[in-house]
Enzyme design. Structure first.
Site, PDB file in Angstrom:
ATOM      1  N   LYS A 127       9.797  16.120  41.921  1.00  0.00           N
ATOM      2  CA  LYS A 127       8.753  16.671  41.052  1.00  0.00           C
ATOM      3  C   LYS A 127       8.140  17.878  41.742  1.00  0.00           C
ATOM      4  O   LYS A 127       7.719  17.811  42.897  1.00  0.00           O
ATOM      5  CB  LYS A 127       7.659  15.623  40.805  1.00  0.00           C
ATOM      6  CG  LYS A 127       6.449  16.146  40.057  1.00  0.00           C
ATOM      7  CD  LYS A 127       5.248  15.229  40.202  1.00  0.00           C
ATOM      8  CE  LYS A 127       4.718  15.181  41.611  1.00  0.00           C
ATOM      9  NZ  LYS A 127       3.959  16.413  41.994  1.00  0.00           N
ATOM     10  N   ASP A 157       0.913  10.464  40.021  1.00  0.00           N
ATOM     11  CA  ASP A 157       2.097  11.214  39.611  1.00  0.00           C
ATOM     12  C   ASP A 157       3.114  10.368  38.851  1.00  0.00           C
ATOM     13  O   ASP A 157       4.098  10.913  38.337  1.00  0.00           O
ATOM     14  CB  ASP A 157       2.792  11.820  40.834  1.00  0.00           C
ATOM     15  CG  ASP A 157       2.059  13.033  41.388  1.00  0.00           C
ATOM     16  OD1 ASP A 157       1.311  13.670  40.620  1.00  0.00           O
ATOM     17  OD2 ASP A 157       2.236  13.339  42.580  1.00  0.00           O
TER      18      ASP A 157
END
Length: 282
Positions: free
Chosen positions: A13, A132
């Site tokens: 990510k 996240d």
């Protein structure tokens, strides 16, 4: 429900930008970020098992113990799964600002949903695994705000390739956030259609109108990050070089696969102890 083992990718990510816009009374920071994913990834496999177990393999797995609080096992427990044999094939560096643990948790949820037929946990339970994890579970480019729970899909982005660089220096996230001198920074501007015309236009817009508010405290904790930034930015055809998340992984954006590979080769030769990986933005 599957009878054979299943596996899911856990892609890196990347926070292309990260604006810290506030802080809640409970201490959680409010963020505004554009998040994308690269095809450099861990992989989580799940099979039927007696009890819940985790085996860690892969080139980056040596420093990660399959302890009860590992995010893969926490994700499994959040689904109520008590009988599964899980394997984490670790390719992303640990604690490197590219969401490795969160991506692993999200991949675990997807894999166990396929293996067991159980539904994914409620959104609040997913968020409790980590800020996240919701965006990693969604797995598509998004504007992420709040503490990570507010997601707005981005329009199709131009084709982009990336080089990821991590100097293998620990940059503790709590220390970085604690060292912020300002927590009420302006949010992101809206992404204009003109920025989507090409890789060059997108990178130029990011450079002019966005930032990562965690760069100064991260560099104070790990001065080598300035060197990483400088070397990545100086590679041929690099459109933008910036730190992702709280560090210390940096990304360089490129308009072609060949440009990314060409940039990665001399960096890897000059810094054999750094983790360096070219890839494509998904």
């Amino acid at each position: 429900m599957a009878t054979d083992a299943v596996s899911e990718a856990a892609p890196a990510k990347l926070n292309l930008c990260l604006h810290v816009t506030g802080r809640r009374p409970d201490g959680y920071h409010l963020l505004d970020s554009l998040v994308v994913f690269a095809d450099v990834a861990d992989r989580v496999s799940a099979a039927q098992g007696q009890g819940l177990s985790l085996r860690v393999t892969g080139p980056e797995g040596a420093g990660l113990a399959p302890e009860p609080e590992n995010l893969v096992l926490r994700a499994a427990r959040s689904m109520g799964v008590s009988d599964a044999a899980l394997t984490l094939d670790k390719h992303l560096p640990i604690a490197s600002g590219i969401g490795g643990g969160s991506a692993d948790a999200a991949a675990t949820l997807r894999a166990l949903a396929r293996l067991t037929g159980r539904p994914l946990p409620p959104d609040a339970e997913v968020l409790r695994l980590g800020a996240d994890v919701p965006v990693c579970l969604a797995g598509r480019p998004a504007r992420m705000s709040g503490i990570g729970e507010v997601l707005a899909p981005l329009p199709p982005l131009p084709a982009l390739w990336v080089v990821l660089v991590n100097p293998r220096v620990a940059v503790p996230t709590p220390q970085v956030f604690a060292a912020l001198t300002r927590r009420d920074n302006p949010p992101l501007p809206d992404l204009p259609p003109s920025a989507l015309a090409s890789a060059e236009a997108f990178a130029s817009w990011l450079a002019r109108h966005t930032r990562n508010d965690l760069i100064p405290p991260a560099r104070a904790a790990a001065p080598i990050l300035s060197e990483v930034q400088s070397e990545l930015a100086s590679t041929p055809a690099c459109l933008l070089a910036r730190m992702s998340g709280s560090g210390g992984t940096h990304f360089g954006l490129y308009a072609s696969a060949e440009a990314a590979r060409t940039a990665a080769r001399p960096l890897a030769a000059a810094h054999p102890c750094w983790w360096i990986a070219p890839g494509k933005i998904l």
